[in-house]
Design a protein around this motif. Structure first.
Motif, PDB file in Angstrom:
ATOM      1  N   ARG A  71       0.830  -1.208   0.000  1.00 34.15           N
ATOM      2  CA  ARG A  71       0.000   0.000   0.000  1.00 34.15           C
ATOM      3  C   ARG A  71       0.864   1.257   0.000  1.00 34.15           C
ATOM      4  NH1 ARG A  71      -4.760  -1.457  -2.047  1.00 34.15           N
ATOM      5  NH2 ARG A  71      -5.625  -3.281  -0.969  1.00 34.15           N
ATOM      6  N   ALA A  72       1.990   1.216   0.690  1.00 34.54           N
ATOM      7  CA  ALA A  72       2.902   2.362   0.685  1.00 34.54           C
ATOM      8  C   ALA A  72       3.461   2.589  -0.718  1.00 34.54           C
ATOM      9  CB  ALA A  72       4.035   2.127   1.680  1.00 34.54           C
ATOM     10  N   MET A  73       3.814   1.490  -1.387  1.00 31.24           N
ATOM     11  CA  MET A  73       4.308   1.604  -2.760  1.00 31.24           C
ATOM     12  C   MET A  73       3.274   2.269  -3.650  1.00 31.24           C
ATOM     13  SD  MET A  73       3.826  -0.003  -5.947  1.00 31.24           S
ATOM     14  CE  MET A  73       3.463  -1.740  -5.782  1.00 31.24           C
ATOM     15  N   ARG A  74       2.023   1.865  -3.507  1.00 32.84           N
ATOM     16  CA  ARG A  74       0.975   2.445  -4.350  1.00 32.84           C
ATOM     17  C   ARG A  74       0.737   3.910  -4.031  1.00 32.84           C
ATOM     18  NH1 ARG A  74      -3.590  -2.377  -4.933  1.00 32.84           N
ATOM     19  NH2 ARG A  74      -2.353  -3.690  -6.342  1.00 32.84           N
ATOM     20  N   ALA A  75       0.871   4.298  -2.762  1.00 29.61           N
ATOM     21  CA  ALA A  75       0.701   5.702  -2.397  1.00 29.61           C
ATOM     22  C   ALA A  75       1.755   6.571  -3.075  1.00 29.61           C
ATOM     23  CB  ALA A  75       0.767   5.868  -0.887  1.00 29.61           C
ATOM     24  N   ILE A  76       2.987   6.080  -3.112  1.00 23.96           N
ATOM     25  CA  ILE A  76       4.051   6.839  -3.783  1.00 23.96           C
ATOM     26  C   ILE A  76       3.843   6.812  -5.288  1.00 23.96           C
ATOM     27  CG2 ILE A  76       6.538   6.942  -4.208  1.00 23.96           C
ATOM     28  CD1 ILE A  76       6.944   5.763  -1.406  1.00 23.96           C
ATOM     29  N   ARG A  77       3.472   5.664  -5.800  1.00 25.75           N
ATOM     30  CA  ARG A  77       3.241   5.554  -7.244  1.00 25.75           C
ATOM     31  C   ARG A  77       2.142   6.514  -7.702  1.00 25.75           C
ATOM     32  NH1 ARG A  77       1.599  -0.287  -9.549  1.00 25.75           N
ATOM     33  NH2 ARG A  77       3.831  -0.758  -9.340  1.00 25.75           N
ATOM     34  N   ARG A  78       1.104   6.676  -6.893  1.00 21.39           N
ATOM     35  CA  ARG A  78      -0.016   7.544  -7.259  1.00 21.39           C
ATOM     36  C   ARG A  78       0.249   9.020  -6.976  1.00 21.39           C
ATOM     37  NH1 ARG A  78      -3.654   3.272  -4.815  1.00 21.39           N
ATOM     38  NH2 ARG A  78      -3.467   4.463  -2.889  1.00 21.39           N
ATOM     39  N   GLY A  79       1.372   9.328  -6.344  1.00 25.82           N
ATOM     40  CA  GLY A  79       1.698  10.716  -6.062  1.00 25.82           C
ATOM     41  C   GLY A  79       1.147  11.235  -4.750  1.00 25.82           C
ATOM     42  N   GLU A  80       0.625  10.349  -3.897  1.00 31.68           N
ATOM     43  CA  GLU A  80       0.107  10.781  -2.599  1.00 31.68           C
ATOM     44  C   GLU A  80       1.236  11.082  -1.618  1.00 31.68           C
ATOM     45  OE1 GLU A  80      -2.413   7.637  -1.347  1.00 31.68           O
ATOM     46  OE2 GLU A  80      -3.796   7.838  -3.044  1.00 31.68           O
ATOM     47  N   ALA A  81       2.402  10.507  -1.860  1.00 35.01           N
ATOM     48  CA  ALA A  81       3.569  10.715  -1.008  1.00 35.01           C
ATOM     49  C   ALA A  81       4.817  10.571  -1.867  1.00 35.01           C
ATOM     50  CB  ALA A  81       3.589   9.711   0.138  1.00 35.01           C
ATOM     51  N   ASP A  82       5.915  11.105  -1.368  1.00 34.05           N
ATOM     52  CA  ASP A  82       7.201  10.960  -2.059  1.00 34.05           C
ATOM     53  C   ASP A  82       8.092   9.931  -1.377  1.00 34.05           C
ATOM     54  OD1 ASP A  82       6.589  12.917  -3.999  1.00 34.05           O
ATOM     55  OD2 ASP A  82       7.160  14.510  -2.599  1.00 34.05           O
ATOM     56  N   LEU A  83       7.830   9.680  -0.122  1.00 36.27           N
ATOM     57  CA  LEU A  83       8.550   8.633   0.605  1.00 36.27           C
ATOM     58  C   LEU A  83       7.623   8.064   1.659  1.00 36.27           C
ATOM     59  CD1 LEU A  83       9.788   9.345   3.730  1.00 36.27           C
ATOM     60  CD2 LEU A  83      11.019  11.017   2.381  1.00 36.27           C
ATOM     61  N   ALA A  84       7.952   6.870   2.110  1.00 38.55           N
ATOM     62  CA  ALA A  84       7.133   6.224   3.146  1.00 38.55           C
ATOM     63  C   ALA A  84       7.982   5.259   3.939  1.00 38.55           C
ATOM     64  CB  ALA A  84       5.940   5.493   2.526  1.00 38.55           C
ATOM     65  N   VAL A  85       7.641   5.120   5.196  1.00 33.95           N
ATOM     66  CA  VAL A  85       8.178   4.064   6.048  1.00 33.95           C
ATOM     67  C   VAL A  85       7.106   2.982   6.122  1.00 33.95           C
ATOM     68  CG1 VAL A  85       9.031   3.458   8.340  1.00 33.95           C
ATOM     69  CG2 VAL A  85       9.534   5.718   7.380  1.00 33.95           C
ATOM     70  N   ALA A  86       7.491   1.739   5.841  1.00 31.28           N
ATOM     71  CA  ALA A  86       6.477   0.686   5.753  1.00 31.28           C
ATOM     72  C   ALA A  86       7.048  -0.656   6.174  1.00 31.28           C
ATOM     73  CB  ALA A  86       5.934   0.591   4.327  1.00 31.28           C
ATOM     74  N   GLY A  87       6.207  -1.471   6.808  1.00 29.52           N
ATOM     75  CA  GLY A  87       6.629  -2.816   7.182  1.00 29.52           C
ATOM     76  C   GLY A  87       5.843  -3.351   8.350  1.00 29.52           C
ATOM     77  N   GLY A  88       6.407  -4.339   9.031  1.00 34.81           N
ATOM     78  CA  GLY A  88       5.697  -4.992  10.119  1.00 34.81           C
ATOM     79  C   GLY A  88       6.600  -5.341  11.280  1.00 34.81           C
ATOM     80  N   TYR A  89       5.980  -5.731  12.391  1.00 36.69           N
ATOM     81  CA  TYR A  89       6.717  -6.031  13.619  1.00 36.69           C
ATOM     82  C   TYR A  89       5.837  -6.891  14.515  1.00 36.69           C
ATOM     83  CZ  TYR A  89       3.666  -2.202  14.945  1.00 36.69           C
ATOM     84  OH  TYR A  89       2.557  -1.416  15.124  1.00 36.69           O
ATOM     85  N   ASP A  90       6.463  -7.577  15.472  1.00 37.79           N
ATOM     86  CA  ASP A  90       5.681  -8.419  16.370  1.00 37.79           C
ATOM     87  C   ASP A  90       6.572  -8.949  17.488  1.00 37.79           C
ATOM     88  OD1 ASP A  90       3.552  -9.947  17.392  1.00 37.79           O
ATOM     89  OD2 ASP A  90       2.913 -10.526  15.389  1.00 37.79           O
ATOM     90  N   ASP A  91       5.999  -9.040  18.683  1.00 36.27           N
ATOM     91  CA  ASP A  91       6.679  -9.729  19.792  1.00 36.27           C
ATOM     92  C   ASP A  91       6.053 -11.117  19.922  1.00 36.27           C
ATOM     93  OD1 ASP A  91       4.249  -8.698  20.628  1.00 36.27           O
ATOM     94  OD2 ASP A  91       4.884  -8.433  22.707  1.00 36.27           O
ATOM     95  N   ALA A  92       6.215 -11.913  18.872  1.00 36.05           N
ATOM     96  CA  ALA A  92       5.479 -13.175  18.738  1.00 36.05           C
ATOM     97  C   ALA A  92       5.898 -14.238  19.738  1.00 36.05           C
ATOM     98  CB  ALA A  92       5.625 -13.712  17.319  1.00 36.05           C
TER      99      ALA A  92
END
Length: 428
Positions: free
Chosen positions: A188-209
């Motif tokens: 989704r972050a990639m698409r936001a930049i691709r569509r021009g909604e943002a120029d950069l983004a921090v994106a990913g996941g995390y867990d204390d599984a």
């Protein structure tokens, strides 16, 4: 029609049982080390699975203020740390805030506040006979419960803390789920930049599984490895003697940028994200559809989005969860999506070394693919001694492999049938 904006990876924040940053984790993967061992944070004796990939020596005070730490459980702490590491790796100056053209997209499996606060509160409302005094909870709840218990327990808490720390004021979202959540966040972050909604983004996941709460839940479902005596060798994707996953804690966050802007500032570019696809197995969990139809669709959609054919795929970072049904259906999904070319593609899983990061697992695969493309090295699948005959692809057993990679896929599968595929290409 104007040319489509292109999105590249310029920063990787990896925090795993193998290391406190991307470089250390990557070196550990290539060296064949494993972070899996007996759980030390609590007594796992009542559980069928007593193994986990725990992070030792993590100091959240290095990444968050004392005030913020009062509102962060361990999973959120890992998320803030991963974002910090990713932005540092990207070489971005965050002192004045990244501003309204920066986005934040996170995924995780958070369900509860810190257990120590909850347990302490429950103990205070027990009667002498051991039963719970709910009347007392209602009358004195404000003083019994920790003041920030509910704030800390909000699922997207890390979105606030990361945004506040780095002045990220652009588009943002949180995706709740398992391995699919962090991968979806990146797509989704990639698409936001691709569509021009943002120029950069921090994106990913995390867990204390490896926390007792997720461990106790998944231990009862029957998807975790039960060969405790094997230690680190208990996690065996695609092997005939596999018995399930071993959970790990960690974070995998990427910095994504519009390619022209990244090149203009002289950024190091690990890889380009070219496609994102998703699907659903529509099959009763925890087993996926026998043919992996949701994952096959996700792969096909990501390649279509990337505008490449199946013959362009030169590596797949597999979900590789080491369940009997999961590995077979993933193999079948790759055959269905890639056709005759599937047999030519190296496929590996790094989970036997860092554990299944649950909410961070799909994002970790994306980080692995970016590093593999950048270094032209494919990490191996550990503990693959005797492949299941139904798992008939090239799973890169033994040791890492040098390879000229072009397009690679990062796969993720959710507990209830969600499937995600991210297509990435070597930066030219």
């Amino acid at each position: 029609m104007s040319e489509q904006r292109r999105v590249v990876v310029t920063g990787i924040g990896l925090l795993t049982a193998l290391g406190a940053d991307a470089a250390t984790t990557w070196d550990g993967l290539l060296a064949g080390r494993s972070g899996i061992g007996l759980i030390n944070a609590y007594d796992p004796a009542p559980l069928r699975t007593r193994l986990g990939a725990e992070i030792t020596g993590f100091d959240p005070a290095q990444f968050a203020s004392r005030k913020s730490l009062r509102m962060l459980n361990r999973g959120d702490q890992l998320g803030v740390a991963g974002a910090t590491l990713a932005l540092q790796d990207a070489g971005l100056d965050t002192r004045s805030g990244l501003g309204p053209r920066a986005g934040l997209y996170l995924g995780g499996n958070k369900e509860i506040s810190r257990l120590d606060d909850l347990i302490e509160s429950i103990v205070r409302i027990r009667r002498p006979d051991g039963s719970l005094d709910m009347h007392r909870l209602g009358a004195e709840g404000a003083s019994i419960m920790a003041p920030l218990f509910f704030v800390e327990g909000l699922q997207p808490a890390a979105v606030f803390h990361v945004s506040q720390k780095f002045g990220i004021r652009g588009p943002n979202s949180f995706y709740a789920g398992t391995a699919d959540s962090g991968a979806t966040a990146i797509g989704r972050a990639m698409r936001a930049i691709r569509r021009g909604e943002a120029d950069l983004a921090v994106a990913g996941g995390y867990d204390d599984a490896t926390n007792w709460w997720p461990m106790s839940k998944l231990d009862g479902v029957g998807v975790l490895a039960t060969d405790n005596d094997r230690g680190a060798a208990a996690f065996r994707p695609f092997d005939a003697e596999r018995s399930g996953s071993v959970l790990g804690e960690g974070a995998a966050l990427l910095v994504l940028e519009e390619r022209g802007a990244a090149e203009a500032r002289g950024a190091r570019i690990y890889a380009e994200i070219t496609g994102f696809g998703s699907g659903n197995e529509c099959h009763e969990p925890p087993a996926p559809h026998p043919q992996g139809r949701g994952l096959a669709q996700a792969i096909e959609m990501s390649l279509r989005d990337a505008r490449v054919g199946t013959d362009a795929v030169s590596y797949v970072a597999a979900h590789g969860c080491a369940t009997v049904d999961g590995d077979v259906s993933e193999t079948r999904a790759l055959h269905a999506a890639l056709g005759p070319h599937a047999g030519n593609v190296p496929v590996s899983s790094v989970k036997p070394q860092i554990g299944h990061l649950v909410g961070g697992a799909g994002a970790a695969n994306a980080a692995v693919v970016a590093l593999a493309l950048y270094h032209s090295v494919i990490p191996s699948t550990a503990n693959l001694d005797r492949p299941d005959p139904l798992c008939d692809l090239d799973y890169v057993p033994g040791s890492p492999r040098q390879a000229e990679l072009t397009t690679a896929l990062a796969l993720a599968r959710g507990f209830e049938g969600q499937a995600v595929s991210l297509a990435m290409a070597k930066a030219r």
